[in-house]
Design a protein around this motif. Sequence first.
Motif, PDB file in Angstrom:
ATOM      1  N   TYR A 147      71.970  61.624  53.420  1.00 43.93           N
ATOM      2  CA  TYR A 147      71.114  62.622  52.783  1.00 43.93           C
ATOM      3  C   TYR A 147      71.365  64.016  53.353  1.00 43.93           C
ATOM      4  N   VAL A 179      74.424  65.412  51.597  1.00 44.21           N
ATOM      5  CA  VAL A 179      74.080  65.815  50.222  1.00 44.21           C
ATOM      6  C   VAL A 179      73.335  67.152  50.227  1.00 44.21           C
ATOM      7  N   LEU A 180      72.323  67.276  51.081  1.00 43.28           N
ATOM      8  CA  LEU A 180      71.564  68.526  51.125  1.00 43.28           C
ATOM      9  C   LEU A 180      72.405  69.695  51.621  1.00 43.28           C
ATOM     10  N   MET A 212      68.846  67.180  59.142  1.00 44.44           N
ATOM     11  CA  MET A 212      69.007  65.741  58.905  1.00 44.44           C
ATOM     12  C   MET A 212      70.307  65.221  59.509  1.00 44.44           C
ATOM     13  N   GLY A 258      69.420  70.000  55.379  1.00 44.90           N
ATOM     14  CA  GLY A 258      70.597  69.144  55.531  1.00 44.90           C
ATOM     15  C   GLY A 258      71.154  69.168  56.939  1.00 44.90           C
ATOM     16  N   ASN A 275      67.680  73.895  51.405  1.00 51.58           N
ATOM     17  CA  ASN A 275      68.587  72.748  51.320  1.00 51.58           C
ATOM     18  C   ASN A 275      69.596  72.752  52.473  1.00 51.58           C
ATOM     19  N   LEU A 307      71.336  56.640  56.846  1.00 49.67           N
ATOM     20  CA  LEU A 307      70.545  57.282  55.790  1.00 49.67           C
ATOM     21  C   LEU A 307      70.384  58.778  56.045  1.00 49.67           C
TER      22      LEU A 307
END
Length: 93
Positions: free
Chosen positions: A26, A29-30, A59, A56, A52, A22
């Motif tokens: 994500y 994507v970010l 993450m 990202g 962003n 996960l």
Amino acid sequence: MSEPVNKQRAGLFDLRYVLALLFVVYGVVLTVMGLAFTSQAGLDKSDGININLWGGVVMLVVGLAFALWARLRPIVVATETEPADDATGVGEN
């Protein structure tokens, strides 16, 4: 006498792999949103910081850390072999 104990790894049922997946999804994507779709108006709202992109990247690092943690320190489950049930004869030769 003691019963033989089998040790098995938790494998894909380890929650750390799910969390890693996960975070990585994500994070990708970010990161893409931060690199390709950031406007000057968005940068002005965030005081010049590409939130962003940085979110990202963080993450992605957290997701990779979870995957590395699960890979290096797997959960080991000890299972005991059960004796044969006399009523059904299961396990007897």
